[in-house]
Write a protein that holds these residues in place. Sequence first.
Motif, PDB file in Angstrom:
ATOM      1  N   UNK A   1     -19.604   3.694 -33.130  1.00  0.00           N
ATOM      2  CA  UNK A   1     -19.391   2.735 -32.041  1.00  0.00           C
ATOM      3  C   UNK A   1     -20.327   1.564 -32.207  1.00  0.00           C
TER       4      UNK A   1
ATOM      5  N   UNK B   1     -22.091   4.474 -25.659  1.00  0.00           N
ATOM      6  CA  UNK B   1     -21.569   3.289 -24.997  1.00  0.00           C
ATOM      7  C   UNK B   1     -22.545   2.761 -23.943  1.00  0.00           C
ATOM      8  N   UNK B   2     -23.197   3.679 -23.289  1.00  0.00           N
ATOM      9  CA  UNK B   2     -24.081   3.213 -22.219  1.00  0.00           C
ATOM     10  C   UNK B   2     -25.280   2.471 -22.776  1.00  0.00           C
ATOM     11  N   UNK B   3     -25.679   2.799 -24.002  1.00  0.00           N
ATOM     12  CA  UNK B   3     -26.804   2.077 -24.600  1.00  0.00           C
ATOM     13  C   UNK B   3     -26.382   0.645 -24.914  1.00  0.00           C
TER      14      UNK B   3
ATOM     15  N   UNK C   1     -24.150  -1.050 -23.390  1.00  0.00           N
ATOM     16  CA  UNK C   1     -24.078  -1.783 -22.112  1.00  0.00           C
ATOM     17  C   UNK C   1     -25.478  -2.100 -21.605  1.00  0.00           C
ATOM     18  N   UNK C   2     -26.366  -1.168 -21.830  1.00  0.00           N
ATOM     19  CA  UNK C   2     -27.748  -1.363 -21.394  1.00  0.00           C
ATOM     20  C   UNK C   2     -28.365  -2.542 -22.147  1.00  0.00           C
TER      21      UNK C   2
END
Lengths: 1373, 190
Positions: free
Chosen positions: B81, B87-89, B91-92
Amino acid sequence: MAPLPYSLSPHVCILSSPDLESLLSSVSLPPLPQVLQSFSPLPNVNTRTTSLTTVSHASFTLRFSDLVEVEAGCKEDEEIRASRILDWIGARIAKRSAKWIEDEERIKTGESVGRTPWWDELRRCAEGDHIPSRIEGWNHPVAVVLAVSTTAPNPLQAVTALHSRQLELPPWVDSNYLKYTLIVHPENSPLSDEEAGALFNAVKKQYGLNAHLLPLSLPSPPPPPVPVPAPFPRLPPPPSPESLLSPPPPIFSAPPTPQPGAMGSSLSTQEMSFATSLDGVAAMREEESAGKLVGNSLRMHEKDIQMMARFVREFLLMSVIPFMEKCTIEWNESFSSTRRLPSRLFSSTRRLFGSPTPSSPGHASKPSTSSVASRTSISSITSNANGTQGLGPPSQYRRLAEFATILGDIKLAVSVWESLRKDGKGGSEILPLLLAPSPALALHAQHALNTLHPPSPDPPANVQVRALIYAVRWTIGVNLQDYLSSALEGERWLVSSAGSAEEPHSALLLAHAALLSAMKRAKRRAALWYLFAANRLEKCGVRPLTMYFLRKAHSLYAFGPEKNLSPSLWDSEDRSPTAWEGFGDVKPGIEHALGRLLYTTGDVEGAISYFLGLLRRSLTCYVSPQPVLTNGKAVESTANPSATDRIYLEDFRVAFKHFLATGGEESKIASWKLPFSFCNPRQTKIRLPSQGVSGQDNVWEGRQTKWELFQKSRGKNRLENCDKAAVNETFWIDIELHNPLDVEVNLSDVTIVAQEQQSGNLESAKDILDAEVIEDITLAAKESRSIPLALKVARPASLIITHAHYKFLSLLPVTDSLARRGRRLQETMLQRQSKIYAPDVFVKFDVEDASQRLQVNFIDDGRLVMAQGECKRMKLWLSNPGIKSIRELWMVTGDEDELWVETSESFPSPPVVSEMISSSNSLAAGEPLRIPLDTLTKSSSIEPGQSVELTIVFHAEKSLNDELCLLFVFRETEDQPFYSARVSRQYEVNATFRAKATSRPSQSPNHLYLINLEVENVSFYSDLHLSQITTLSPTWKCSPVAAGEALGPVHVNQTAKFYFNADRWEEGGSEETLQFVHKKLGDILHSRSIEPTSPPSIRLLCNHISKDQPRSIQDPSIQHFVHCSRRNFVGRATAAQHPYIPSSSHPYVFSLYNPAALDVVIFWEIPSQQRAGHISVSGLLLGAGHAALKEVIEEAENAKVKRSMYAETHRERQDILKAIRASEWNAEMNPVVVRVEDGQQLQHDFAKGGCLKPVTFVLRNYSVTHPARFVLRLKQDKSAVHSSSNLLPPQYSGRLTYRGRLEPSQEVTVKAKMWLNRPGAYALTGWLVETEVEEVQSGQEGEECLTRTLHRYLQGPSLADRSCTVVTNVKSG
Amino acid sequence: MIGGVRLLQVMSHHLFLLSPTDTPLYSLTHYSSKPTPSTASPLSSNLPSWSTSAFAGTLTALSGASSATQAHHAQAGTVRLGGGQDRHVIQMIANASLDVIEEVMRRDSAMYLKSVDKFNEWTVSAFVTPGNFKFILLHEAKNDDGIRSFFNEVWELYVKTMLNPFHTMHTPIRSAVFDSRVRASAKKYL
């Protein structure tokens, strides 16, 4: 400038004799280096720069360490040692983290002061390193102290032994140091003071002036401990093979629990300020460890302490500083001499001649106290000065820079460091500490890190340790304000130092960077760095800190950004400024990690709370389109929402099962709430058996309204709501369940909770309500489903359904509220300004005793398929399940439904061809129909438990699909309220006949009109028979032209035609009807209120044609249906034509029959299926009208126009006027019809010349009310014949103009003459009739009637007129 | 000779559109597999491409640096990815970059802010519309001009979407047309 870090202080190595060691241990003192270390830093020390300026240091730090330890450390491979350091730091952090977190959670400090215990620990570990390095010279000893005691058997020999001992330092350690001799003279020494003095003098004589005699009392029972600063933790020596077998002895240099509160004096002043704010913590920690001040205390006498302090000060001021100053001055001379050559030229020369390594013999010289003096000739540069690969000692310039730095000669230090940096020999790491803050410092720092090692995913341990040490020095050596300024952005240095290493120290570096970022208010970046720190720490298995960092990241992320946006933005967007959702995956990502960590650390309850919260994710997920590769292949990733939902749900399930299995507290379960609701309260509704019938709600409401209107005129007995359930009767509640998750879930034990309306007790309805419990429901991802639950109530009550209850995944009991938010209130200003809602709305229902109940069903409730116009008999089954009898029963139907309740009475139908019926002539819709119970039952009531059968006849003329909805209203006695029951049935009507009736003036002199009726079979019924045709009209009498020979079967798609002569029939109340309508329309035009009066009744003449005995139209059911179908037709036509006149007032304005109307009823039957019916053909109007409303309309038009503010009102009035003018009641036409006798065939011998032939014109006045004058003119020109016609033009001769007067319905014959001069077909055109319609105004008696011309018309033959006279030539004789 | 091999390097890009209140409205993950010449020696780049393409696998395996890239980026079938991150990283990181973006916005009034920040392997480029909407792109390679054109196109598409009277500042963009056009634009420029 902030003070220098501890690690940038002179390093003094101490070699003590065995007798001194044993002496110290005998009085419970630590080894000498540690004792001396307790006296560092020293206050108020002055140094001199090369320019002989005095620099005063508020505190001056010295580092003391054991020479043997340093020697051993130098022998160890640097890389191995570095990795040992990292492991050691990691182990220390892991061991203490739980305690730190515990303390941190108790006292929320650290945040505000920018210091955390783990950062202190890391910093002290990094600073405490004292083993010389090849890269830098800070740890290289500046002085070596040889210490002996006078307790030795032969002290002088001991001193000699120490002096003669070869230092076992590797060649790359700087050998330029100060040698110092210390003689400790305890009180219990065998030597007297004089002897000791003599010894001291001997030593001074032999080994130079750098010596000191230290008399100490050292009482044998040690005095009470005196707290001293804790020593910096130092890496324990590598485990030797034999020590691997036995447990390692306790090491003094690494106390098991460092006491941060006690290290104040060893910290820099900057740290001191922090330490004061940590006093609270320190005090508490001291309390905890009260009575065991062992690690950081000295059991020394006050006098000894003073002696020791005096020695250390003397040692520093008299020996170390002068030594360093001297070195600095000497080296500076050589430095400045080379500096005079531009370094650019110098380096290019070197490049040209390729001799980069001038020898440096100075460092090979023997270490001695006199080495300083012999060092004057030392010059030039060492080759391997940057020392990364160095086998030799650090370059002289580097030492110069270091010494200058230590001595506070910043100007010199900076210039040397700069030149070193330009030569690529280090210096970047120190410059940020010395220079004023500027963006260049960030570059220096970055350069320092980059020169260590190129960035790579896994740098060697040595590099990591270096980076760590640099980072720690920067944080200490740079003022915090400057460090955080936007020019330096020091927190980024920490992140760069952390690199990509996955070690605890790099995680802590990141965490400290995050802490500093948060102090800078860059909270979002801080959150990210905390998350990175947690990710790294998790891999090292330090869970308490990991969780702490994750929590920090979570709280910092959740904080939301502060925005300088207009306050009204939030209003305009209808959002709350605090309701910031942010990125959809961040919070779940952190929470999931936290939950899993909690679960693995045994905090199942905490984990469950997090997992529960995670399920909210799907609701807030904004956009997560599947990532697509450019070649079109979708990528499997965790971005797939259903995958993450499934993971979260599975984690929750596992954790919860574990919780249940380990016997978790019940009270905990109650505190867990699902973050979303499965129930959709808006779709929740009660379904009673009486409401189980289909039919739209508005249809039933219409029926009820109709009943209420009807009832209003009769009395006040109200209609009880039928939405009440009966006691012990099963009814249902429909709950809509919606699964918001992207994964299949199951709910078990689904039921509802109700309470009594008056009672506040939630459980009040528990005893009387029996609600069904559904064991298990599986909802697919995002599925919505309506679930019916059966309910039964034991006694009459008013209940509110408050909650739905179920077990999520068969595990977690959940109670969802079924309350709907009330409507938004907007009555007051306050309510309009903010959002205020009415109280919540619940589903309510009443349960009553089943006293008055009626069940109505169709006996045959299959699909009803009817032919158009069919009279369908249907049977209804009425039963009384209640406990009281029903004595009054009404049936309420729709306005357009044609229904007849059949009774046993039979109507004898007399065989007549013509009959008269009377009609109410009212457009009013049928009233509710009272069912004659006396004809159904003997007792004229339906007793409890009794059932009766009711036959109704249904007639439908429009071909469509619809539903028959019947509302039955009933009661027991006059004084009781009404109750209602409903029944409905779907039906479908198939077309049978398409019938069309047209009229035209009759050619026959005996009749006025000829009616043409065409009936086409458009059905699929092959044996459809026409059995009878009946005409109805108030003023017209019809007689068939040919008596019914076309009656009989009409095959599919065949047409039967009928002709009728229509003649005037004077009777009935047609005049009154006309007057009534004209008056009412006048009222409307003059905006007068309309009185609710019905039109007068009217009599209709019916003529039948039939093959057999005609059916009488007086049969009440047929008369009813004919009336209904006429009403439906007129009602629809009127509503379409007069949309602005409210349809409720139509019955009081218009009449059912226009006196000029002629209706035809066509009776049909299908003999094979025993079906019969009839359809009506309406819309035919016969006779001439004369704009009866002309005057009223003109009056209305000319009336003084009331000014209206609204254009719409004016337009509406115009539309009303227009509609009335065009309506049938204002019909206007030429009443005179001209008929020319056509088709005459004449013979004439034209050889004899032309002849005159007569032409007959018949003029008839079709008006029944008005006389008419006429002028018939005959034209002679050729234009009389249409050009396309091949007929000869007529040549009229003789009298060409005829005048006359026609009374109403009068006929006159005009005989004109035509001149024929040759044979041929002569057109009978060329005439023109002028008509004047007159109105007779009845004057006084005896006077002549006054007449007035109403209308004028002009008519001639139509273009299509082909009437002619044919003349043939016959030769006579 | 190890250079000159045209590696099919999979680069991932992450685009985020944020409202003035930093509420994400749209996100896109785009993988481009642009053939990027690896550290090529000038000699080998003159060679005809067929001379190496047949042995590309072997050659890259032999070269230390490029084989690392190869292993990192194109593990058989599965595409990371981005940096192996969740994914949250990602977005972070986008969220964290807002701190810098706001700072840069105060200094610089340009719409295209170029590379504003760097987190590990991710470079963050940003674009701020006059209406204070922020477009954030996380990318690995330097591609200033391409990103500028890409942002300009996305801006144009975004303005067209905003013309919809039912579209408020906080309405997430779910338009399939917008999505497909942004993808097409990403394919073109990134």
